[in-house]
Write a protein that holds these residues in place. Sequence first.
Motif, PDB file in Angstrom:
ATOM      1  N   TRP A  10      49.078  76.415  45.415  1.00 46.30           N
ATOM      2  CA  TRP A  10      48.051  76.123  44.402  1.00 46.30           C
ATOM      3  C   TRP A  10      48.759  75.640  43.150  1.00 46.30           C
ATOM      4  N   TRP A  11      48.518  74.391  42.826  1.00 44.19           N
ATOM      5  CA  TRP A  11      49.044  73.827  41.583  1.00 44.19           C
ATOM      6  C   TRP A  11      48.010  74.017  40.480  1.00 44.19           C
ATOM      7  N   ARG A  12      48.425  74.726  39.406  1.00 45.67           N
ATOM      8  CA  ARG A  12      47.556  74.936  38.251  1.00 45.67           C
ATOM      9  C   ARG A  12      48.145  74.203  37.062  1.00 45.67           C
ATOM     10  N   PRO A  13      47.459  73.186  36.550  1.00 43.93           N
ATOM     11  CA  PRO A  13      47.973  72.499  35.362  1.00 43.93           C
ATOM     12  C   PRO A  13      48.193  73.480  34.223  1.00 43.93           C
ATOM     13  N   GLY A  14      49.298  73.342  33.521  1.00 46.47           N
ATOM     14  CA  GLY A  14      49.638  74.248  32.428  1.00 46.47           C
ATOM     15  C   GLY A  14      50.486  73.562  31.380  1.00 46.47           C
ATOM     16  N   SER A  15      51.413  74.302  30.797  1.00 42.78           N
ATOM     17  CA  SER A  15      52.200  73.773  29.686  1.00 42.78           C
ATOM     18  C   SER A  15      53.035  72.569  30.105  1.00 42.78           C
ATOM     19  N   TYR A  16      53.500  72.529  31.348  1.00 38.76           N
ATOM     20  CA  TYR A  16      54.302  71.403  31.820  1.00 38.76           C
ATOM     21  C   TYR A  16      53.526  70.095  31.693  1.00 38.76           C
ATOM     22  N   GLU A  17      52.246  70.153  32.032  1.00 40.26           N
ATOM     23  CA  GLU A  17      51.438  68.932  32.032  1.00 40.26           C
ATOM     24  C   GLU A  17      51.053  68.477  30.632  1.00 40.26           C
ATOM     25  N   TYR A  18      51.307  69.300  29.601  1.00 43.97           N
ATOM     26  CA  TYR A  18      51.037  68.860  28.230  1.00 43.97           C
ATOM     27  C   TYR A  18      52.151  67.970  27.695  1.00 43.97           C
ATOM     28  N   LEU A  19      53.276  67.929  28.385  1.00 40.28           N
ATOM     29  CA  LEU A  19      54.378  67.070  27.979  1.00 40.28           C
ATOM     30  C   LEU A  19      54.208  65.682  28.576  1.00 40.28           C
ATOM     31  N   SER A  20      54.809  64.692  27.925  1.00 42.91           N
ATOM     32  CA  SER A  20      54.883  63.386  28.561  1.00 42.91           C
ATOM     33  C   SER A  20      55.766  63.522  29.794  1.00 42.91           C
ATOM     34  N   GLU A  21      55.667  62.567  30.725  1.00 41.20           N
ATOM     35  CA  GLU A  21      56.475  62.672  31.938  1.00 41.20           C
ATOM     36  C   GLU A  21      57.969  62.729  31.615  1.00 41.20           C
ATOM     37  N   ALA A  22      58.423  61.874  30.718  1.00 47.59           N
ATOM     38  CA  ALA A  22      59.848  61.832  30.388  1.00 47.59           C
ATOM     39  C   ALA A  22      60.298  63.151  29.782  1.00 47.59           C
ATOM     40  N   ASP A  23      59.513  63.690  28.849  1.00 52.90           N
ATOM     41  CA  ASP A  23      59.878  64.964  28.217  1.00 52.90           C
ATOM     42  C   ASP A  23      59.809  66.105  29.219  1.00 52.90           C
ATOM     43  N   ALA A  24      58.821  66.068  30.120  1.00 58.29           N
ATOM     44  CA  ALA A  24      58.675  67.133  31.107  1.00 58.29           C
ATOM     45  C   ALA A  24      59.897  67.189  32.031  1.00 58.29           C
ATOM     46  N   LEU A  25      60.381  66.036  32.464  1.00 53.35           N
ATOM     47  CA  LEU A  25      61.521  66.026  33.379  1.00 53.35           C
ATOM     48  C   LEU A  25      62.776  66.565  32.716  1.00 53.35           C
ATOM     49  N   ARG A  26      62.908  66.349  31.413  1.00 52.37           N
ATOM     50  CA  ARG A  26      64.104  66.817  30.701  1.00 52.37           C
ATOM     51  C   ARG A  26      63.966  68.242  30.182  1.00 52.37           C
ATOM     52  N   SER A  27      62.774  68.797  30.262  1.00 50.37           N
ATOM     53  CA  SER A  27      62.501  70.084  29.613  1.00 50.37           C
ATOM     54  C   SER A  27      63.101  71.279  30.334  1.00 50.37           C
ATOM     55  N   GLY A  28      63.412  71.127  31.605  1.00 43.43           N
ATOM     56  CA  GLY A  28      63.835  72.276  32.397  1.00 43.43           C
ATOM     57  C   GLY A  28      62.670  73.088  32.917  1.00 43.43           C
ATOM     58  N   GLN A  29      61.443  72.751  32.480  1.00 44.06           N
ATOM     59  CA  GLN A  29      60.253  73.444  32.981  1.00 44.06           C
ATOM     60  C   GLN A  29      59.843  72.855  34.327  1.00 44.06           C
ATOM     61  N   LEU A  30      58.922  73.543  34.990  1.00 42.47           N
ATOM     62  CA  LEU A  30      58.423  73.092  36.283  1.00 42.47           C
ATOM     63  C   LEU A  30      56.915  73.297  36.348  1.00 42.47           C
TER      64      LEU A  30
END
Length: 327
Positions: free
Chosen positions: A269-289
């Motif tokens: 189950w994928w639940r959108p959360g804090s990761y999805e509030y980032l732009s794609e580029a920032d999300a990939l570099r954030s270390g979050q998942l």
Amino acid sequence: MAEHISTPAEQALLQAFQARGHRALLLNGTTVQLITPSGARHVEAAQWLREAAPLHPSQLPGFSDQFVTWALQALDSGSHSGGSGSHGGSHSGGASGPASPAGPDLASEKLSVFLYTEEAVGKYRGGNLMLRDVAPGLLQMVMTDEPDGGFSGLDRGRLPAAEQDVFAAAVSRSLAGEHSVGTHEFAYGVLTYVQTKRPDAAAHLHVLSRHVKPAEHPHGALVSFPSADYVLMYPLGQAHPLESMFDMKNATEQIGGKAARAITDQLFWWRPGSYEYLSEADALRSGQLPQLRPVGMTMDERNAATGSVDVQLTTPETGELFSLFGA
């Protein structure tokens, strides 16, 4: 501007900021104002509030804490300018002091990411390969292309760069690879799939919101990784969760049963959360998942006398999913 507090979601959001030691106000129903010694800073929360509105009050503290963690990190890194309220995007700014040494050009490295189960990784778990957990029971490994057309795992420390930057470069290259996106109609709803030419389809777990828009599906989707070249997504809300899981299980088993390299028939189950509030580029570099939690159910044989079927939910998250839809 007047302070406005009226819903449980709004109250939970402000309490989450206040728990971190920040005096917070909600302006115009969507913008959080943080009062700091250096002045007011603003965080736009309209999308989060829309997604939080249908949640049960017991779910709000955790959901709001995720958003606050991201928002404060974004403010500290300068990706939120005071009052702009925009999420993600590129960020720039003058830096003082000596320039940092140039790192390796990761974009030129032939990196990608493959997905493995915990069982498949086995003894390599504690070794020198570059691995990270992406969901319960699943790990991602950074791979490098070999001259003979094969692949090998990248050793930690081979590239003088932060591990999260190496993963970001590997995921970016996998995402840029040749792939197709399509849909298939099942008994109870429509499933979206990504198919890749290389065995790195699972890189698309980092960009699920490309294919299932959180604004349209705030509870996310069922996701599976039946084989190295497929990712399946079944947006929630099309049918009762039991029916959605029935469709998704069938699709996953059909693809996995024919795959040259099957991965797992586990549903997540994928639940959108804090990761999805980032732009794609920032999300990939954030270390979050992204949040991916295992869900499942078992069904007994139909009772001949009553016609009923007993269903057992296999994880706590499955029960939570069913409860969101009144099951």
